[in-house]
Scaffold this motif. Structure first.
Motif, PDB file in Angstrom:
ATOM      1  N   ARG A 151      51.212  35.311  32.137  1.00 55.81           N
ATOM      2  CA  ARG A 151      50.029  34.440  32.202  1.00 55.81           C
ATOM      3  C   ARG A 151      48.987  34.939  31.221  1.00 55.81           C
ATOM      4  NH1 ARG A 151      49.057  33.778  38.802  1.00 55.81           N
ATOM      5  NH2 ARG A 151      51.225  33.202  39.240  1.00 55.81           N
ATOM      6  N   GLU A 153      45.664  35.926  30.700  1.00 59.09           N
ATOM      7  CA  GLU A 153      44.613  36.331  31.628  1.00 59.09           C
ATOM      8  C   GLU A 153      43.417  36.847  30.860  1.00 59.09           C
ATOM      9  OE1 GLU A 153      44.644  35.931  34.816  1.00 59.09           O
ATOM     10  OE2 GLU A 153      46.718  35.999  35.533  1.00 59.09           O
ATOM     11  N   HIS A 159      44.647  42.356  36.272  1.00 54.85           N
ATOM     12  CA  HIS A 159      45.510  41.331  35.675  1.00 54.85           C
ATOM     13  C   HIS A 159      46.208  41.832  34.422  1.00 54.85           C
ATOM     14  CE1 HIS A 159      42.919  38.787  38.228  1.00 54.85           C
ATOM     15  NE2 HIS A 159      43.985  38.016  38.300  1.00 54.85           N
ATOM     16  N   LEU A 160      47.506  41.601  34.384  1.00 54.79           N
ATOM     17  CA  LEU A 160      48.306  41.870  33.191  1.00 54.79           C
ATOM     18  C   LEU A 160      48.761  40.534  32.639  1.00 54.79           C
ATOM     19  CD1 LEU A 160      50.536  44.587  34.850  1.00 54.79           C
ATOM     20  CD2 LEU A 160      49.019  45.022  32.905  1.00 54.79           C
ATOM     21  N   GLU A 218      43.930  41.161  46.258  1.00 46.58           N
ATOM     22  CA  GLU A 218      45.064  40.301  46.615  1.00 46.58           C
ATOM     23  C   GLU A 218      46.354  40.923  46.082  1.00 46.58           C
ATOM     24  OE1 GLU A 218      45.000  36.087  45.345  1.00 46.58           O
ATOM     25  OE2 GLU A 218      47.176  36.272  45.164  1.00 46.58           O
ATOM     26  N   ILE A 219      47.300  41.102  46.999  1.00 46.87           N
ATOM     27  CA  ILE A 219      48.582  41.713  46.665  1.00 46.87           C
ATOM     28  C   ILE A 219      49.669  40.644  46.627  1.00 46.87           C
ATOM     29  CG2 ILE A 219      50.381  43.174  47.737  1.00 46.87           C
ATOM     30  CD1 ILE A 219      48.281  44.878  46.643  1.00 46.87           C
TER      31      ILE A 219
HETATM   32  P1  ATP Z   1      44.614  36.284  41.273  1.00 44.88           P
HETATM   33  O1  ATP Z   1      43.803  35.313  42.124  1.00 44.88           O
HETATM   34  O2  ATP Z   1      44.412  37.711  41.644  1.00 44.88           O
HETATM   35  O3  ATP Z   1      44.492  36.012  39.813  1.00 44.88           O
HETATM   36  P2  ATP Z   1      46.787  34.542  41.835  1.00 44.88           P
HETATM   37  O4  ATP Z   1      46.398  33.994  43.173  1.00 44.88           O
HETATM   38  O5  ATP Z   1      46.565  33.732  40.614  1.00 44.88           O
HETATM   39  O6  ATP Z   1      46.148  35.999  41.635  1.00 44.88           O
HETATM   40  P3  ATP Z   1      49.518  34.178  42.560  1.00 44.88           P
HETATM   41  O7  ATP Z   1      49.846  33.012  41.719  1.00 44.88           O
HETATM   42  O8  ATP Z   1      49.221  33.955  44.006  1.00 44.88           O
HETATM   43  O9  ATP Z   1      48.321  34.975  41.876  1.00 44.88           O
HETATM   44  O10 ATP Z   1      50.675  35.258  42.355  1.00 44.88           O
HETATM   45  C1  ATP Z   1      51.209  36.065  43.420  1.00 44.88           C
HETATM   46  C2  ATP Z   1      50.900  37.530  43.188  1.00 44.88           C
HETATM   47  O11 ATP Z   1      51.274  37.949  41.880  1.00 44.88           O
HETATM   48  C3  ATP Z   1      49.426  37.869  43.283  1.00 44.88           C
HETATM   49  O12 ATP Z   1      49.033  38.025  44.617  1.00 44.88           O
HETATM   50  C4  ATP Z   1      49.364  39.174  42.520  1.00 44.88           C
HETATM   51  O13 ATP Z   1      49.773  40.260  43.318  1.00 44.88           O
HETATM   52  C5  ATP Z   1      50.396  38.956  41.436  1.00 44.88           C
HETATM   53  N1  ATP Z   1      49.746  38.538  40.179  1.00 44.88           N
HETATM   54  C6  ATP Z   1      49.344  37.295  39.813  1.00 44.88           C
HETATM   55  N2  ATP Z   1      48.833  37.278  38.572  1.00 44.88           N
HETATM   56  C7  ATP Z   1      48.910  38.554  38.132  1.00 44.88           C
HETATM   57  C8  ATP Z   1      48.563  39.196  36.893  1.00 44.88           C
HETATM   58  N3  ATP Z   1      48.041  38.516  35.875  1.00 44.88           N
HETATM   59  N4  ATP Z   1      48.795  40.523  36.761  1.00 44.88           N
HETATM   60  C9  ATP Z   1      49.337  41.216  37.787  1.00 44.88           C
HETATM   61  N5  ATP Z   1      49.699  40.685  38.969  1.00 44.88           N
HETATM   62  C10 ATP Z   1      49.494  39.367  39.141  1.00 44.88           C
END
Ligand code: ATP
Ligand code: MG
Length: 276
Positions: A151, A153, A159-160, A218-219
């Motif tokens: 993604r 970001e 965020h990675l 959020e995990i």
């Molecule tokens: P956030 O709100 O923290 O950006 P998200 O709700 O967009 O996360 P989800 O689409 O729900 O993320 O993805 C499920 C999980 O994947 C997240 O809870 C998180 O642990 C992980 N995740 C999502 N985006 C990233 C990212 N850019 N880098 C690292 N981990 C991620």
């Protein structure tokens, strides 16, 4: 005179994962500051070297891969079958998840060409596989995948642009999907040993979701069906699914402040900075 660290010093301290309480310190003179920096730099370099040594002599796999291994074992023991799907995805798959044009996640997608992208999530592939396996396997169908997601970001330390998602889903069980979601969350989180809480959320893709929170971060996000997206995938049965970020799990367990330490990198290995 109240002197903060120089930009270069601060940068170095952040690279070495110094506490915020340290990076924010102020000093009475340059001499005092530089001497403090020298000592703390030495201490942190030592910590990083020690981490590399335990990798080399004991653990031999980065913590992210160990975490993955641990969770795979737990899921297999609970009857979940691992699947492996392609890292590239068609725009049509995203569209079937409602991710098009103005959708926030759509803006974060890396496109390889007009109709092919690097997958930003595993869910479309899991949906597609559920639809097929449901015809071949008895209920409940339990599958999961661990794999890279991508993604664009702009946000900082959590965020990675490339991260590892573990997505599991169970479909075709008796009982309340919300309750099953809780049980599945518990199964995974007990394996990690991390304390967590659940928070009701509203996701851009799934509507009502449940977030798994560790240390305020959020995990994972979980959702249940029947769901409005199901019909696009010919799914009619109840389901419960969760997507975990493996790097975030490790970040929380190790107490790291920046996720970059555990992401795929040429500058970090298993949480240790390499220019030390
Ligand atoms: P956030 O709100 O923290 O950006 P998200 O709700 O967009 O996360 P989800 O689409 O729900 O993320 O993805 C499920 C999980 O994947 C997240 O809870 C998180 O642990 C992980 N995740 C999502 N985006 C990233 C990212 N850019 N880098 C690292 N981990 C991620
Ligand atoms: Mg989420």
């Amino acid at each position: 005179m109240r002197l903060a660290f120089t930009v270069t010093q601060k940068q170095r301290l952040i690279e070495l994962d110094a506490e915020e309480a340290i990076t924010g310190l102020v000093f009475n003179s340059e001499e005092e500051r530089d001497s403090f920096f020298k000592n703390i730099n030495r201490e942190l370099v030592h910590k990083n070297r020690e981490r590399l040594e335990t990798l080399r002599h004991q653990r031999m796999r980065p913590a992210v891969r160990e975490m993955e291994q641990l969770l795979v074992k737990t899921l297999n023991e609970a009857g979940f079958i691992e699947i492996t799907t392609p890292t590239t995805m068609s725009g049509g798959m995203l569209a079937r998840m409602g991710i098009t044009g103005e959708h926030p996640l759509y803006q974060q997608v890396y496109w390889l060409d007009k109709n092919t992208c690097l997958r930003p999530m595993l869910a479309p592939n899991l949906y597609a596989m559920l639809g097929r396996l449901e015809k071949l396997w008895p209920d409940p169908v339990r599958i999961f995948e661990v794999g890279q997601c991508f993604r664009k970001e702009s946000k900082g330390s959590r965020h990675l642009s490339e991260f590892t998602m573990l997505n599991l889903v169970e479909m075709g069980f008796e009982g309340d999907p919300r309750q099953r979601l809780k049980e599945l969350t518990c199964l995974v989180m007990d394996t990690t040993g991390l304390l967590y809480s659940l928070e009701a959320e509203n996701s851009e893709v799934y509507g009502d979701t449940v977030d798994v929170i560790v240390q305020g971060m959020e995990i994972a996000s979980g959702a249940t069906g029947p769901h409005s997206l199901d019909s696009a995938w010919n799914i009619t049965k109840s389901w419960a699914g969760l997507g975990f970020g493996i790097e975030r799990l490790v970040m929380a367990r190790e107490g790291f402040k920046n996720i970059r330490r555990v992401g795929r990198s040429l500058m970090y290995l298993d949480g240790a900075r390499l220019n030390i």
